[in-house]
Enzyme design. Structure first.
Site, PDB file in Angstrom:
ATOM      1  N   CYS A   2      35.719 -46.041   9.722  1.00 50.65           N
ATOM      2  CA  CYS A   2      35.836 -46.952   8.587  1.00 50.65           C
ATOM      3  C   CYS A   2      36.140 -48.354   9.095  1.00 50.65           C
ATOM      4  CB  CYS A   2      36.909 -46.562   7.585  1.00 50.65           C
ATOM      5  SG  CYS A   2      36.714 -44.957   6.860  1.00 50.65           S
ATOM      6  N   ARG A  27      31.413 -48.478  12.756  1.00 50.92           N
ATOM      7  CA  ARG A  27      32.610 -47.661  12.573  1.00 50.92           C
ATOM      8  C   ARG A  27      32.418 -46.592  11.483  1.00 50.92           C
ATOM      9  NH1 ARG A  27      37.163 -50.220  14.694  1.00 50.92           N
ATOM     10  NH2 ARG A  27      38.490 -48.935  13.390  1.00 50.92           N
ATOM     11  N   TRP A  75      33.473 -44.011   6.724  1.00 46.61           N
ATOM     12  CA  TRP A  75      33.106 -42.759   7.407  1.00 46.61           C
ATOM     13  C   TRP A  75      33.945 -41.692   6.735  1.00 46.61           C
ATOM     14  CZ3 TRP A  75      35.439 -38.897  10.384  1.00 46.61           C
ATOM     15  CH2 TRP A  75      34.566 -38.085  11.122  1.00 46.61           C
ATOM     16  N   ASN A 101      41.626 -47.572   6.003  1.00 51.07           N
ATOM     17  CA  ASN A 101      41.058 -46.872   7.153  1.00 51.07           C
ATOM     18  C   ASN A 101      42.150 -45.971   7.701  1.00 51.07           C
ATOM     19  OD1 ASN A 101      39.935 -46.124   9.624  1.00 51.07           O
ATOM     20  ND2 ASN A 101      40.476 -48.065  10.607  1.00 51.07           N
ATOM     21  N   GLY A 102      41.890 -44.654   7.736  1.00 44.01           N
ATOM     22  CA  GLY A 102      42.906 -43.724   8.230  1.00 44.01           C
ATOM     23  C   GLY A 102      42.958 -42.508   7.329  1.00 44.01           C
ATOM     24  N   GLU A 488      26.719 -35.582  30.024  1.00 44.85           N
ATOM     25  CA  GLU A 488      26.522 -36.858  29.337  1.00 44.85           C
ATOM     26  C   GLU A 488      25.071 -37.008  28.865  1.00 44.85           C
ATOM     27  OE1 GLU A 488      28.300 -38.911  27.984  1.00 44.85           O
ATOM     28  OE2 GLU A 488      27.160 -40.763  27.849  1.00 44.85           O
ATOM     29  N   LYS A 492      23.962 -37.485  24.931  1.00 41.39           N
ATOM     30  CA  LYS A 492      23.154 -38.608  24.420  1.00 41.39           C
ATOM     31  C   LYS A 492      22.008 -38.074  23.564  1.00 41.39           C
ATOM     32  CE  LYS A 492      25.365 -41.083  24.841  1.00 41.39           C
ATOM     33  NZ  LYS A 492      26.655 -41.195  25.400  1.00 41.39           N
ATOM     34  N   GLU A 495      23.266 -36.635  20.177  1.00 42.61           N
ATOM     35  CA  GLU A 495      23.795 -37.633  19.249  1.00 42.61           C
ATOM     36  C   GLU A 495      22.719 -38.393  18.493  1.00 42.61           C
ATOM     37  OE1 GLU A 495      26.100 -39.793  22.317  1.00 42.61           O
ATOM     38  OE2 GLU A 495      27.566 -40.001  20.732  1.00 42.61           O
ATOM     39  N   HIS A 511      24.644 -17.211  35.182  1.00 39.75           N
ATOM     40  CA  HIS A 511      25.658 -16.317  34.601  1.00 39.75           C
ATOM     41  C   HIS A 511      25.542 -16.251  33.083  1.00 39.75           C
ATOM     42  CE1 HIS A 511      27.542 -15.895  38.484  1.00 39.75           C
ATOM     43  NE2 HIS A 511      27.453 -17.213  38.631  1.00 39.75           N
ATOM     44  N   LYS A 610      31.661 -45.051  15.637  1.00 37.13           N
ATOM     45  CA  LYS A 610      31.935 -45.525  16.988  1.00 37.13           C
ATOM     46  C   LYS A 610      33.376 -45.299  17.394  1.00 37.13           C
ATOM     47  CE  LYS A 610      30.584 -47.804  20.628  1.00 37.13           C
ATOM     48  NZ  LYS A 610      29.786 -46.980  21.524  1.00 37.13           N
TER      49      LYS A 610
HETATM   50  C1  F6R Z   1      29.416 -40.708  22.698  1.00 38.33           C
HETATM   51  C2  F6R Z   1      30.549 -41.446  22.242  1.00 38.33           C
HETATM   52  C3  F6R Z   1      31.789 -40.701  21.922  1.00 38.33           C
HETATM   53  C4  F6R Z   1      33.001 -41.454  22.472  1.00 38.33           C
HETATM   54  C5  F6R Z   1      34.305 -40.775  22.031  1.00 38.33           C
HETATM   55  C6  F6R Z   1      35.520 -41.450  22.620  1.00 38.33           C
HETATM   56  O1  F6R Z   1      28.307 -41.516  22.923  1.00 38.33           O
HETATM   57  O2  F6R Z   1      30.497 -42.644  22.111  1.00 38.33           O
HETATM   58  O3  F6R Z   1      31.748 -39.398  22.394  1.00 38.33           O
HETATM   59  O4  F6R Z   1      32.912 -41.486  23.859  1.00 38.33           O
HETATM   60  O5  F6R Z   1      34.388 -40.800  20.641  1.00 38.33           O
HETATM   61  O6  F6R Z   1      35.605 -42.777  22.217  1.00 38.33           O
HETATM   62  P1  F6R Z   1      36.449 -43.839  23.018  1.00 38.33           P
HETATM   63  O7  F6R Z   1      35.866 -43.965  24.370  1.00 38.33           O
HETATM   64  O8  F6R Z   1      36.335 -45.085  22.220  1.00 38.33           O
HETATM   65  O9  F6R Z   1      37.854 -43.303  23.080  1.00 38.33           O
END
Ligand code: F6R
Length: 615
Positions: A2, A27, A75, A101-102, A488, A492, A495, A511, A610
């Site tokens: 948010c 956000r 969000w 927000n929260g 990773e 990607k 997501e 396994h 984010k």
């Molecule tokens: C994936 C991504 C998330 C963040 C995770 C932690 O692309 O962006 O998995 O890595 O939410 O966020 P931070 O690094 O801001 O603590």
């Protein structure tokens, strides 16, 4: 999670709020809303499900006048993303509007009490409970809006950043925070509030980071007042200068922020490395380590805590610190660590890794580590965020604002800083020889240029992406330093393209996951010419003999894989410990192009945000 923007000043608030919300859409973007008080004191509220653009169409049909307003991009946590559940929420009498927000953890108890007092609720949100509570306190005690907000917040459990305005009062904006970020921008006769500094850039570079349990009263024509919620004592006003520029928040000619961020990695890593390796490549200098030598010399164990992509960087950090510093290292998901009753003491160093610096689980993990006496070090991107303000020391990755929701340049920045940290700690503890420091530090200094070279695979990866656009599942395999790279790469793809993908240590595949392999299950195998190369070749053979297509990421000039894998993408040769930095580039591009081919919104994938400021 948010985003909030508020404004009070002499300009029309609406345009400033809308532009600010667009900068905060990363956000959360499932609904948005704005509330303004016009010069006649009327409170006008506009809300819409979906993105800020939808809100603009709705608001265009109503009154958007006023030089004071609050706004929100959501969000969803409590209640579906509908118009009704969108913020701002307005009290039953229609007098008070609030954005939040929260999460209000005790909202059910408060809601029951308010319902007993005759309040009815329109939305399913926890936020509406807070605005009704403020109204209830104001009406029953006949106090000011400020007093009512303060009293209500004292009854609330949970996390919040809020902004409140009131019908009939175009001159007062109230903001407060606890465990969710809020920045105040101080301009000439105008004040901004926002979840981060991005909506404020371009108007003023003077900001105040509101602290936990602080409430700000912003009155037109009066000096800003900030108080502690608990004691009602005035707080010291600490104005800081922002170093962000507008250009950093724009797409710079790219179609998306994500593509821009992938391509700017050579530049961001130059910023990340600047001044941290001596010119002769012989020493790594990190001030956070230099100033806390005793803590790092005494420590008997290092624990890395993080979430998501940052957790993948932590797994690479573990290998680096183990190899160069020979200290036992553990890696924990912050969300598990915080409830895992960790055994920690003064001989422990806990390193938290976070792009945003606001991730709720990581913040909670830090708190626990501090309570248990550990020394807490932060690796963060956003300057002035909650994590760097709550750690004992740390190192910024300095890769600039990351706006695409899927993390790319922050990941390579985190891995770069963890490499520097591992070298610095190895030097400090005298367990790494000078030759090794020079070899790795010199290659690390050259990494921006190496990544520039790697990015030349762009067209090839784009072509390859077309072959796999409609795959339903993917396996990503790697070993050693590149097992986290595989995780990773898979994250990607999941997501942004919504294709199921699993990252796995290549040798573990036999396994269990090998049962999944058939001609419909492609595997991406990270196989640079490193110490495990021969081993991974046999893992590739195992996939091939079961009919699976293989895309191999190999070191330039290594043609052995050409006869085994279906497709090879070459990356420049670097020391083994730096291969994740280089190998992650084609994986970012592959995920990106597959998602684009599928017509997905790569910058704002569904269900994600984010900055994850809720549990
Ligand atoms: C994936 C991504 C998330 C963040 C995770 C932690 O692309 O962006 O998995 O890595 O939410 O966020 P931070 O690094 O801001 O603590």
């Amino acid at each position: 999670m948010c985003g909030i923007v508020g404004y009070i000043g002499s300009q029309g608030a609406y345009d400033i709020l809308i532009q600010g919300l667009k900068r905060l859409e990363y956000r959360g973007y499932d609904s948005a809303g704005v509330a303004l008080v016009d010069t006649d004191g009327c409170l006008n509220v506009h809300k819409a499900h979906g993105k800020v653009a939808n809100l603009e169409s709705v608001a265009a049909m109503g009154n958007t006048n006023g030089t004071i307003g609050i706004s929100h991009t959501r969000w969803a946590t409590h209640g579906e993303p509908t118009d009704t559940n969108a913020h701002p929420h307005v009290s039953q009498t229609g007098e008070i509007a609030l954005v939040h927000n929260g999460t209000i953890e005790n909202y059910a108890v408060l809601k029951k009490a308010l319902t007993d007092h005759g309040y009815t609720f329109r939305s399913e949100t926890d936020t509406e409970v807070l605005v009704q509570l403020i109204q209830y306190i104001k009406d029953t005690t006949k106090c000011s809006l400020f007093e009512a907000v303060r009293e209500a917040l004292l009854q609330v459990e949970g996390a919040y950043a809020i902004a409140v305005i009131e019908k009939g009062d175009p001159d007062t904006l109230i903001a407060a925070r606890k465990a969710s970020p809020l920045v105040i921008g101080v301009g000439e006769n105008e004040t901004f509030i926002a979840s981060d500094a991005t909506p404020i850039i371009g108007y003023t570079d003077r900001v105040i980071y509101l602290k936990d349990n602080e409430i700000a009263v912003i009155k037109r024509g009066e000096p800003l007042s900030i108080m502690s919620l608990d004691s009602n004592e005035p707080s010291k006003i600490d104005i800081q200068k922002l170093k962000l520029s507008l250009a950093q928040l724009e797409k710079g000619g790219y179609d998306t922020f994500m593509l821009k961020e992938i391509f700017e990695q050579p530049a961001t890593l130059r910023d990340c490395l600047r001044g941290r390796i001596t010119d002769d490549g012989a020493r790594v200098v990190l001030s956070g380590v230099e100033l806390n030598k005793d803590k790092f010399l005494e420590c008997e164990r290092i624990t890395l805590v993080a979430c998501g992509t940052s957790w993948h960087a932590a797994l690479i950090g573990k290998r680096l610190i183990q190899d160069f510093c020979r200290v036992p290292v553990e890696v924990e998901y912050a969300s598990e660590f915080r409830y895992g009753n960790p055994v920690l003491g003064p001989k422990d160093v806990v390193i938290s890794i976070s792009q945003s610096g606001e991730t709720a689980d990581t913040l909670a993990a830090i708190q626990i580590a501090k309570e248990k006496g550990a020394f807490v070090y932060g690796v963060c991107n956003v300057v002035g965020a909650s994590i760097p303000r709550n750690t004992d020391a740390g190192t910024y990755i300095h890769v600039g604002p990351e706006i695409g929701v899927a993390s790319t340049k922050a990941f390579t920045g985190q891995v770069t800083v963890l490499t520097l940290l591992a070298l610095a700690l190895g030097q400090l503890r005298g367990v790494i020889d000078a030759e090794k420091v020079r070899e790795v530090a010199t290659a690390l200094k050259a990494i921006p240029a190496t990544i520039e070279e790697t990015l030349k695979c762009d067209a090839e990866v784009q072509t390859l992406s077309r072959i796999f656009t409609y795959a339903h599942n993917f396996l990503y395999l790697g070993r050693g330093y590149n097992y986290p790279t595989a995780l990773e790469g898979a994250l990607k793809l999941k997501e942004i393209s919504y294709i199921h993908a699993e990252g796995y240590p290549a040798a573990e595949m036999k396994h269990g996951p090998i049962a999944l392999i058939d001609h419909e299950m492609p595997s991406v195998i990270i196989a640079p010419s490193d110490s495990l190369y021969d081993k991974i070749i046999s893992n590739v053979q195992q996939v091939k003999s079961r009919g699976g297509a293989v895309v191999a990421i190999v070191s330039k000039g290594n043609t052995a894989m050409n006869d085994i894998a279906d497709y090879c993408i070459e990356i420049p040769s670097v020391p083994e410990c730096l291969t994740p930095l280089v190998a992650s580039i084609p994986l970012q591009l592959l995920a990106y192009y597959i998602a684009v081919n599928k017509g997905k919104d790569v910058d704002q994938p569904r269900n994600l945000a984010k900055s994850v400021t809720v549990e």
